[in-house]
Enzyme design. Structure first.
Site, PDB file in Angstrom:
ATOM      1  N   HIS A   1      12.695  18.788  43.319  1.00 22.46           N
ATOM      2  CA  HIS A   1      12.800  20.159  43.843  1.00 22.46           C
ATOM      3  C   HIS A   1      14.189  20.391  44.444  1.00 22.46           C
ATOM      4  O   HIS A   1      14.762  21.476  44.291  1.00 22.46           O
ATOM      5  CB  HIS A   1      11.739  20.397  44.925  1.00 22.46           C
ATOM      6  CG  HIS A   1      10.334  20.239  44.445  1.00 22.46           C
ATOM      7  ND1 HIS A   1       9.541  19.163  44.789  1.00 22.46           N
ATOM      8  CD2 HIS A   1       9.574  21.014  43.631  1.00 22.46           C
ATOM      9  CE1 HIS A   1       8.361  19.294  44.227  1.00 22.46           C
ATOM     10  NE2 HIS A   1       8.347  20.402  43.508  1.00 22.46           N
TER      11      HIS A   1
ATOM     12  N   GLN B   1       5.159  23.699  30.687  1.00 24.78           N
ATOM     13  CA  GLN B   1       5.214  24.812  31.646  1.00 24.78           C
ATOM     14  C   GLN B   1       6.483  25.636  31.425  1.00 24.78           C
ATOM     15  O   GLN B   1       6.455  26.868  31.422  1.00 24.78           O
ATOM     16  CB  GLN B   1       5.177  24.251  33.067  1.00 24.78           C
ATOM     17  CG  GLN B   1       5.522  25.248  34.151  1.00 24.78           C
ATOM     18  CD  GLN B   1       5.225  24.708  35.530  1.00 24.78           C
ATOM     19  OE1 GLN B   1       4.080  24.643  35.936  1.00 24.78           O
ATOM     20  NE2 GLN B   1       6.248  24.313  36.270  1.00 24.78           N
TER      21      GLN B   1
ATOM     22  N   ASP C   1       7.951  19.261  33.655  1.00 25.14           N
ATOM     23  CA  ASP C   1       6.802  20.030  33.167  1.00 25.14           C
ATOM     24  C   ASP C   1       7.283  20.841  31.965  1.00 25.14           C
ATOM     25  O   ASP C   1       7.446  22.059  32.030  1.00 25.14           O
ATOM     26  CB  ASP C   1       6.269  20.929  34.278  1.00 25.14           C
ATOM     27  CG  ASP C   1       5.696  20.122  35.420  1.00 25.14           C
ATOM     28  OD1 ASP C   1       4.690  19.440  35.215  1.00 25.14           O
ATOM     29  OD2 ASP C   1       6.293  20.139  36.511  1.00 25.14           O
TER      30      ASP C   1
ATOM     31  N   GLY D   1       4.935  22.773  46.945  1.00 23.61           N
ATOM     32  CA  GLY D   1       5.156  21.909  48.106  1.00 23.61           C
ATOM     33  C   GLY D   1       5.206  20.446  47.714  1.00 23.61           C
ATOM     34  O   GLY D   1       5.439  20.106  46.546  1.00 23.61           O
TER      35      GLY D   1
HETATM   36  O1  PAF Z   1       5.487  23.342  38.855  1.00 25.94           O
HETATM   37  C1  PAF Z   1       4.847  23.757  39.827  1.00 25.94           C
HETATM   38  O2  PAF Z   1       4.972  23.270  40.955  1.00 25.94           O
HETATM   39  C2  PAF Z   1       3.838  24.880  39.630  1.00 25.94           C
HETATM   40  O3  PAF Z   1       3.209  24.770  38.404  1.00 25.94           O
HETATM   41  C3  PAF Z   1       4.457  26.276  39.823  1.00 25.94           C
HETATM   42  C4  PAF Z   1       5.526  26.558  38.794  1.00 25.94           C
HETATM   43  C5  PAF Z   1       5.035  26.392  41.222  1.00 25.94           C
HETATM   44  C6  PAF Z   1       3.369  27.344  39.671  1.00 25.94           C
HETATM   45  O4  PAF Z   1       2.366  27.184  40.619  1.00 25.94           O
END
Ligand code: PAF
Length: 284
Positions: free
Chosen positions: A37, A156, A153, A31
């Site tokens: 996004h 990630q 990220d 969110g």
């Molecule tokens: O990047 C994010 O917003 C979060 O780390 C994700 C990938 C939605 C996992 O909770």
């Protein structure tokens, strides 16, 4: 745009789309949606995907309860942003269905050892176990053809790619370029917590990366230059690293080639990260 909270409805919706011959693009978020996004949704739409966005503030990836409490939550605004970006179905799973034992730990954890415990993971123990576990569950329920993640990220993205490969999940992970404000600050849901003065100091992260990318030299010199740039601006530096983009192993000074520079620092209590591709030229 469909709004779904129930896990079985979410699973059936995805099954129906696949049965109808659509490819699903998953955009997983917590969110506080911003243009970063929206760019992920745009990439999914450009591929012709049926876009399922999830919004779930994943408690398991916050090792600091204060950080979890302070995480921005803007559900009404998020729904409007998702709809205008062209999301087909917005899934807001409940804590009860995602992590039924919360606040106790869930028994199953997905852990990408070696990638998840360095850099961000060193300062935030368990963070990437939380990320990998939630992304695995979101992907298993959704069954997407593609899953979109921002390069902001970067660690990630590396952890998710490796998890998908190691578990044999049938999904293509698509990395999307960092979206920046006009002044160069990488967009982040955390930026709303920066005062104007802190924001000015936060710009030193992208400046540091610019200095590194303009430097024709070995990794250790880049690290020192990035650290000095951030410290000079009053940022509490967490790390300033140059790594292999797949293994995240630190580059040594004999290496020459494309690597990834990653920086993290705390500005007025707000932890920020940024990264950029760099070319290191090692000595002999
Ligand atoms: O990047 C994010 O917003 C979060 O780390 C994700 C990938 C939605 C996992 O909770």
């Amino acid at each position: 745009m469909l709004l779904v909270t129930d896990l079985e409805r979410w699973r059936r919706l995805a099954e129906d789309q696949r049965a109808g011959g659509r490819r699903i693009g998953l955009v997983a978020t917590m969110g506080a949606l911003h243009e970063g996004h929206q760019a992920l949704v745009a990439a999914a739409r450009a591929n012709g995907d049926y876009v399922i966005m999830t919004i779930f503030v994943n408690s398991r990836q916050f090792n600091d309860p204060n950080d979890l409490r302070a995480y921005p939550r803007t559900p009404g605004q998020d729904r409007a942003v998702a709809e205008s970006a062209g999301v087909d179905a917005l899934v807001e799973p409940t804590m009860g269905e995602m992590w039924p034992a919360f606040p106790d730990p869930t028994l199953t954890t997905v852990s990408v050892a070696g990638l998840g415990d360095r850099l961000e993971g060193a300062g935030r123990p368990g963070h990437f176990d939380g990320v990998a576990s939630v992304v695995a569950k979101l992907a298993i329920v959704t069954g997407p053809s593609r899953a979109y993640f921002g390069e902001k990220d970067f660690q990630q993205l590396a952890v998710v790619r490796r998890m998908v490969a190691d578990l044999g999940l049938d999904v293509t992970v698509v990395g999307c370029p960092i979206v920046r404000d006009d002044d160069g600050l990488a967009l982040s849901s955390r930026n709303v917590r920066l005062s104007p003065e802190a924001r000015a100091r936060a710009l030193s992260l992208s400046h540091a990366l610019g200095v590194a990318s303009g430097h024709d030299g070995p990794a250790s010199e880049m690290r020192a230059m990035m650290r000095a740039t951030m410290e000079h601006a009053g940022v509490q530096v967490a790390y300033a690293e140059v790594v292999d983009p797949i293994t995240l192993r630190p580059a040594d000074d004999t290496e020459t080639g494309l690597r990834r520079a990653l920086v993290a620092g705390v500005v007025d209590g707000v932890r920020l990260i940024d990264n950029r591709e760099v070319y290191v030229r090692g000595g002999h």
